[in-house]
Design an enzyme around this catalytic site. Sequence first.
Site: not given
Ligand code: F6P
Length: 353
Positions: A51, A157-158, A185, A193, A283, A286
Amino acid sequence: MSFSCSSYFIYFSKCDNYTKNFYICKMAFKNSKTGILTSGGDAPGMNAAIRSFVRSAEFNNIEVVGIQKGFQGLIEGSFEKLEMRSVSNILGVGGTFLHSARSIEFLDKKKRKLAYKNLQSQGINSLVVIGGNGSLTGASVFSDEFKIPVIGIPASIDNDIFGTDFSIGYDTALQTIVESVDKIRDTANSHNRLFFIEVMGRKSGNLALNASLASGACFVILPEKDFQLIDLIKRLEENKKRKKESSIVIVAEGNNYGPSYKIAEDLRKVYSAYESKVTILGHIQRGGKPSPFDRILASQLGMAAVEALKLKKYNSLVGLVNNILITSPISDVINSTNNLSNDLYRLNKIISR
Ligand code: F6P
């Protein structure tokens, strides 16, 4: 405002220098057409970057063409013209409205040639790539082969991309992880645990270390640091003596020992003081609405990419370092990584008990 040629010159001669420069830049970019794509893993804030780029480009008389599905869309010729209004209502939306892909075909030079031909047929003379290290490497190879100027915008995100303190999506992912750990937690405390919580990050421990600090985990297993089971057992024993009710261990997916299930299983064989459970966040990390920080960062980087084009800082990555927008050569970026902070690692060792 519309002018006849002679009245334009009269108007222009009366302008101050700032306004003159503004019009000169606008004229200089009249025939510029840039393609933009998102590639690799989606990251919250990618839409905010698109954007900002589209709107800043329009302001500077640069035409923008959106390419669907990353480099795959370049090969398939999936193009759409983007304007001010085509990017409305996406600022706060996760994922990428241009879609993304990890294109295997783009590894093939013949397919890259086809991609270049498709760009030429659209009259596109530069390319903006929003993505992580893999995508920037692809962009660099493509640019070297066909001499097309490329600008990179860091999104992953890494948070492992060199040339920026933060990549788009990292802040939101960290927030998601910390919210999830806080929830887990509650169960850990209620049942006394031990939880192993596996987080993403590939070979980078940035997400894991920061998640550990922000969620008060008692131990973190990182790709950058050697890990022995005995270190964890010592920490758990100390916790038991201090009558700690629960324990959270953050496991970076790229650690050198193995997946969190293996760590939990190996521990069970030699140490049974705690009942242990494993959660892989996957995921969920993400997805979701980008945080305000990611929206602002992405907007800054989108505009910076337009300015890098204007200043002909080709084949560079725009980034934010010490709160200043900078550019770095993509060739440097893809041969380095955003290292783990030693200060944060030391802090975490001292206070995570
Ligand atoms: O690079 C971003 C990431 O989310 C990593 O942290 C993870 O290992 C990878 O992508 C997972 O990728 P995919 O969604 O292709 O499995």
